[in-house]
Every structure is written in C-alpha cells, then in structure tokens.
Design a protein around this motif. Structure first.
Motif, mmCIF file in Angstrom:
data_model
loop_
_atom_site.group_PDB
_atom_site.id
_atom_site.type_symbol
_atom_site.label_atom_id
_atom_site.label_comp_id
_atom_site.label_asym_id
_atom_site.label_seq_id
_atom_site.Cartn_x
_atom_site.Cartn_y
_atom_site.Cartn_z
ATOM 1 N N MET A 180 0.882 -1.169 0.000
ATOM 2 C CA MET A 180 0.000 0.000 0.000
ATOM 3 C C MET A 180 0.923 1.222 0.000
ATOM 4 O O MET A 180 1.576 1.524 1.002
ATOM 5 C CB MET A 180 -0.905 -0.027 1.238
ATOM 6 C CG MET A 180 -1.789 -1.267 1.278
ATOM 7 S SD MET A 180 -2.643 -1.491 2.863
ATOM 8 C CE MET A 180 -3.855 -0.164 2.774
ATOM 9 N N SER A 182 1.559 5.072 -0.369
ATOM 10 C CA SER A 182 1.057 6.450 -0.390
ATOM 11 C C SER A 182 2.233 7.331 -0.773
ATOM 12 O O SER A 182 3.316 6.842 -1.040
ATOM 13 C CB SER A 182 0.542 6.823 0.998
ATOM 14 O OG SER A 182 1.610 6.847 1.910
ATOM 15 N N ASP A 186 6.817 6.698 5.026
ATOM 16 C CA ASP A 186 6.896 5.355 5.612
ATOM 17 C C ASP A 186 6.713 4.208 4.616
ATOM 18 O O ASP A 186 7.438 3.210 4.671
ATOM 19 C CB ASP A 186 5.836 5.198 6.714
ATOM 20 C CG ASP A 186 5.906 6.323 7.729
ATOM 21 O OD1 ASP A 186 7.018 6.796 8.000
ATOM 22 O OD2 ASP A 186 4.854 6.733 8.239
ATOM 23 N N ILE A 204 -0.103 -0.539 -4.620
ATOM 24 C CA ILE A 204 -1.488 -0.084 -4.792
ATOM 25 C C ILE A 204 -1.578 1.328 -4.227
ATOM 26 O O ILE A 204 -1.081 1.602 -3.124
ATOM 27 C CB ILE A 204 -2.504 -1.041 -4.133
ATOM 28 C CG1 ILE A 204 -3.939 -0.564 -4.392
ATOM 29 C CG2 ILE A 204 -2.275 -1.203 -2.633
ATOM 30 C CD1 ILE A 204 -4.995 -1.634 -4.108
ATOM 31 N N MET A 265 -9.874 0.490 2.238
ATOM 32 C CA MET A 265 -8.574 0.319 1.552
ATOM 33 C C MET A 265 -8.061 -1.105 1.721
ATOM 34 O O MET A 265 -7.548 -1.711 0.786
ATOM 35 C CB MET A 265 -7.524 1.260 2.170
ATOM 36 C CG MET A 265 -7.584 2.686 1.715
ATOM 37 S SD MET A 265 -6.135 3.524 2.412
ATOM 38 C CE MET A 265 -6.371 5.159 1.743
ATOM 39 N N ASP A 340 -2.275 13.789 -0.128
ATOM 40 C CA ASP A 340 -2.877 12.558 -0.622
ATOM 41 C C ASP A 340 -4.236 12.394 0.038
ATOM 42 O O ASP A 340 -4.665 13.212 0.857
ATOM 43 C CB ASP A 340 -1.934 11.366 -0.462
ATOM 44 C CG ASP A 340 -2.104 10.650 0.845
ATOM 45 O OD1 ASP A 340 -2.002 9.438 0.855
ATOM 46 O OD2 ASP A 340 -2.352 11.334 1.863
ATOM 47 N N CYS A 341 -4.931 11.309 -0.342
ATOM 48 C CA CYS A 341 -6.349 11.246 0.017
ATOM 49 C C CYS A 341 -6.577 11.151 1.522
ATOM 50 O O CYS A 341 -7.602 11.582 2.028
ATOM 51 C CB CYS A 341 -7.021 10.099 -0.719
ATOM 52 S SG CYS A 341 -6.394 8.499 -0.252
HETATM 53 P P1 ATP Z 1 3.399 7.105 4.917
HETATM 54 O O1 ATP Z 1 2.931 6.311 6.084
HETATM 55 O O2 ATP Z 1 3.803 6.300 3.755
HETATM 56 O O3 ATP Z 1 4.388 8.144 5.322
HETATM 57 P P2 ATP Z 1 1.171 8.577 5.368
HETATM 58 O O4 ATP Z 1 1.829 8.906 6.648
HETATM 59 O O5 ATP Z 1 0.511 9.587 4.518
HETATM 60 O O6 ATP Z 1 2.188 7.901 4.434
HETATM 61 P P3 ATP Z 1 -0.563 7.039 6.922
HETATM 62 O O7 ATP Z 1 -1.753 7.855 7.085
HETATM 63 O O8 ATP Z 1 0.445 6.949 8.011
HETATM 64 O O9 ATP Z 1 0.165 7.406 5.587
HETATM 65 O O10 ATP Z 1 -1.054 5.604 6.485
HETATM 66 C C1 ATP Z 1 -0.437 4.430 6.876
HETATM 67 C C2 ATP Z 1 -0.174 3.512 5.715
HETATM 68 O O11 ATP Z 1 -1.378 3.280 4.947
HETATM 69 C C3 ATP Z 1 0.785 4.092 4.712
HETATM 70 O O12 ATP Z 1 2.107 3.873 5.121
HETATM 71 C C4 ATP Z 1 0.440 3.315 3.476
HETATM 72 O O13 ATP Z 1 1.011 2.021 3.513
HETATM 73 C C5 ATP Z 1 -1.064 3.189 3.581
HETATM 74 N N1 ATP Z 1 -1.720 4.291 2.844
HETATM 75 C C6 ATP Z 1 -2.134 5.471 3.320
HETATM 76 N N2 ATP Z 1 -2.656 6.234 2.347
HETATM 77 C C7 ATP Z 1 -2.590 5.515 1.206
HETATM 78 C C8 ATP Z 1 -2.940 5.739 -0.170
HETATM 79 N N3 ATP Z 1 -3.502 6.878 -0.562
HETATM 80 N N4 ATP Z 1 -2.703 4.767 -1.053
HETATM 81 C C9 ATP Z 1 -2.117 3.603 -0.671
HETATM 82 N N5 ATP Z 1 -1.753 3.340 0.600
HETATM 83 C C10 ATP Z 1 -1.976 4.265 1.534
#
Ligand code: ATP
Ligand code: MG
Length: 396
Positions: A180, A182, A186, A204, A265, A340-341
């Motif tokens: 997943m 984003s 992370d 994805i 999701m 992002d969303c």
């Molecule tokens: P990241 O954790 O990658 O820094 P983030 O902090 O924006 O991004 P979180 O809200 O912490 O994302 O979400 C936790 C996890 O959920 C993300 O690490 C990612 O694996 C998944 N995720 C979140 N948003 C999305 C998205 N729009 N598309 C795909 N996966 C997502």
C-alpha cells in the motif's frame, strides 16, 4: 591480468537444501538487471563471477549495489600465470598504489595439485611484500588490507577488501506482496524492507481526484521508480477512491471516517492482492504514529481481511524511518508537498479506540460492496520501470 567481479552471498549460503534455487534466482536477477551490458555469469556455492569489459566495470558495480542477495562485491583480477614468481610480482603490481599500514595474505588452492601448499604460498607472498614496501607490517587479526589469492586449475585469482552489498534474499524467491503505497515517507521504506526479504512487490495507490492532484499520483510513480531499482519493474495499481470517500464523508460519523476509510482500503487491497497472486499486504503503519495506528485501530482495521498484513516499520521510530528513506533515495520525493487522500479527509477528532461493532454498524450506511467492485473494475495499472513507465495503452 584482467578484471573480474566477484560476488559473495552472506545469508544465502545458510540455505542448505534449496541453495540452488536461490542462486539461480540471484543469477537471473543480475542478468536481467545487466541486460544492456554484455556479460557472462558463472557461479558455485561459494560465490558468483561476473565478467564484463573493462569500461563496464564501474556501471556494473553500481547496479550490483542495488541487488538483494549480495553480501559483498569485489573487483578482483584474474591471470593465467601460475608460477610463484609471477604470482609474487603480480601481487606487488596490484597493491603498490594502495594505502595501508597492515596486511594479511590468505591463499586458497582449489587446484590441490599445485606444488606449493597454501600456507607456504601466503608466507612467500607476505615476505615479498614486506621486502618491497616500506613501513608496513603483518596483522593476522585485523589487517587494513586483506590480500586474497586463489590458485585455480588454469588461472590465479587476486582480490582485496570488497564493497558491502545490500544483503537479504534475491527478489522473487519468497513470492509476491502488495504494498500500500502512499506518497508519504513510511510506505516506500516498508516496501524496500519487504523487497529485501526476497518478496517482489506490486504497489497499490488510492487517489481521490479532484481532491488529490495529478502531482500526488506523479509522486507515487516517482517513488515506485526508486523502488524498481531494487525490485525490478513495479506493477502499480491505481484505485480511484473518490466515490467511496465521498460516500463515507456524507454518511458516516466523522470520528470514524479514517477507520472506515482504511477498512475499505484494506478490503480493496486484499482483492487486488488475491487477483495478482500476492500472498501478503504490506504497509507503512507504525505503532502509535497517528490515531489510525493505535493498537485498537490496527485491530479494528485489520479485521476485514484474512491475508497477513506485514508492517515492516511498525516498531521503528520516525527518525529511523527517515534515515532509511534518505539512504534508499525516497526521502526527497516523499517530502514534496502534495496532499494525498488521507490527509485531505482527516477529521478534527478521529477515534483512537474504535469499536468493531460500531465500525460494522456504520459501514451498513453505505453500499460499500458495490462501491468496492466498481473501484476495482475501473482500476488503472501502470508498469513502472527504473527509467520509463508504461500504461496498458502503451503495451497493447
Ligand atoms: P506514509 O505512512 O507512507 O508516510 P502517510 O503517513 O501519509 O504515508 P498514513 O496515514 O500513516 O500514511 O497511512 C499508513 C499507511 O497506509 C501508509 O504507510 C500506506 O502504507 C497506507 N496508505 C495510506 N494512504 C494511502 C494511499 N492513498 N494509497 C495507498 N496506501 C496508503
Ligand atoms: Mg505514516
């Protein structure tokens, strides 16, 4: 004397029964990665040899630094002169410009018919080095320069300290997982750590146009491109999440927005994973980072799928994740300023201890199964390589 690249395996050598499978995969992965460089690869259970022309050495070594399953990369030399006098002179020629204060010579004879035994060869070479280079001494425990000599049937191999490889398992040897991905910091790191364990990843990404921009998607494609360096091409599934998110926003109590959104999701990811023969889901969740990553949240969100969900950075501090993101080359892309969303729909007070019963009740307020099928049916696939990406339209 000519150059030869030598690869040592590290953890791979602990694989007993199926070492052949791992080595064959490593060879194929290297071959694919070097498809534009003329090369030949041979190997035994101890190491792999890659022969490329002189001018391709540097480029090849740079590529090998990104391939999992390699413990050490050594640029060595090979010569067909096997007499001890020639060996002594060749060694001296090879080390005369190196800077070191202490050294040690280790000799191996794969040709046991060679008239001088290994200890004696090492001693002779060591003496010759001491006689010809001033201000150095032998240190058998912790030498600055390790001189390795291997006497083979028709040739002699020379090599010195090598460069560290990435370790891990060859990509694909442990099957496939769906990351997943984003645009954050992370998830690319989580992807990298999973690839390291031999799991080939597909990605994805959930987008919500027009609430999220094309730039946000571009950012995810760029991140996939970096991951492709380690993974080989990344198949990226892009899901249009707008309709689902708008339904959630309209119908569900705001403190549960994120919980329900993430359950959706997860459901979609599990179906895409299943359809693409991925055995696990991977994400960048980290315990305690945000409301949706408390232990209760993780449990309530995880409940909707049976597939294992691997969270490689679950127990990392943010700073540790950032360090790794910088090392693998995703940090500068992840910190580009596009929403992002998830970030767009964050409520003021998300629940930190959600209840499964409430989540199930609230979900009944939207026709989520239909919405999920619709999103999956419409989904876009982008193949992201290191240099260029292809859409279905390009390929068909
Ligand atoms: P990241 O954790 O990658 O820094 P983030 O902090 O924006 O991004 P979180 O809200 O912490 O994302 O979400 C936790 C996890 O959920 C993300 O690490 C990612 O694996 C998944 N995720 C979140 N948003 C999305 C998205 N729009 N598309 C795909 N996966 C997502
Ligand atoms: Mg995060």
């Amino acid at each position: 004397m000519k150059h030869i690249i030598i690869i040592k395996y590290g953890e791979l050598s602990t694989k007993k029964d199926n070492i052949n499978y791992f080595l064959k995969s490593l060879k194929n992965n290297i071959s694919n990665n070097l498809s534009d460089i003329k090369h030949t690869i041979t190997y035994d259970f101890g190491r792999m040899f890659i022969d490329v022309t002189e001018e391709d050495i540097e480029k090849t070594v740079e590529r090998l630094k990104c391939i999992f399953g390699i413990h050490e990369i050594i640029v060595g030399f090979i010569s067909d002169e096997r007499e001890i006098l020639a060996i002594k002179n060749n060694i001296l020629e090879l080390i005369k410009d190196k800077e070191f204060k202490t050294f040690k010579v280790v000799t191996k004879r794969s040709d046991k018919n060679y008239p001088i035994n290994s200890m004696e060869v090492s001693r002779t070479i060591g003496g010759h080095i001491l006689k010809n280079i001033e201000g150095i001494s032998v240190d058998v425990h912790n030498p600055e320069l390790l001189v390795s000599v291997e006497i083979r049937k028709n040739e002699v191999l020379y090599y010195f300290n090598g460069l560290s490889g990435l370790g891990g398992y060859p990509v694909g040897t442990l099957g496939k997982g769906l990351l997943m991905l984003s645009g954050g910091i992370d998830s690319p790191v989580a992807g990298y750590l999973t690839i390291k364990r031999g799991v080939k990843i597909e990605g994805i990404y959930f987008e919500s146009p027009p609430h999220t921009s094309e730039f946000a998607k571009e950012k995810v494609i760029k991140l996939s491109r970096v991951l492709a360096k380690y993974n080989s091409q990344v198949k990226l599934h892009v899901i249009n999440f707008t309709h689902i998110q708008e339904e959630i926003l309209k119908n569900i109590p705001h403190e549960y927005l994120i919980t329900i959104m993430r359950r959706m999701m997860y459901r979609i990811s599990a179906i895409i994973a299943h359809n693409n023969k991925c055995n696990i889901l991977v994400n960048g969740e980290s315990i305690g980072q945000v409301a949706s990553q408390t232990l209760t949240s993780m449990r309530v969100i995880n409940e909707v799928v049976k597939m294992p969900v691997i969270r490689p950075v679950a127990c990392f501090d943010k700073l540790e994740i950032i360090d790794l993101a910088k090392k693998i080359g995703t940090y500068d892309i992840s910190t580009l300023p596009y929403e992002d969303c998830c970030t767009i729909f964050v409520p003021d007070h998300p629940v930190i201890n959600p209840s499964s019963i409430k989540a199930e009740e609230y979900e009944k307020l939207i026709p989520y199964k239909e919405l999920i099928y619709e999103a999956i049916k419409e989904h876009e696939v982008i193949y992201v390589g290191v240099e260029e990406d292809k859409t279905y339209e390009d390929i068909l």
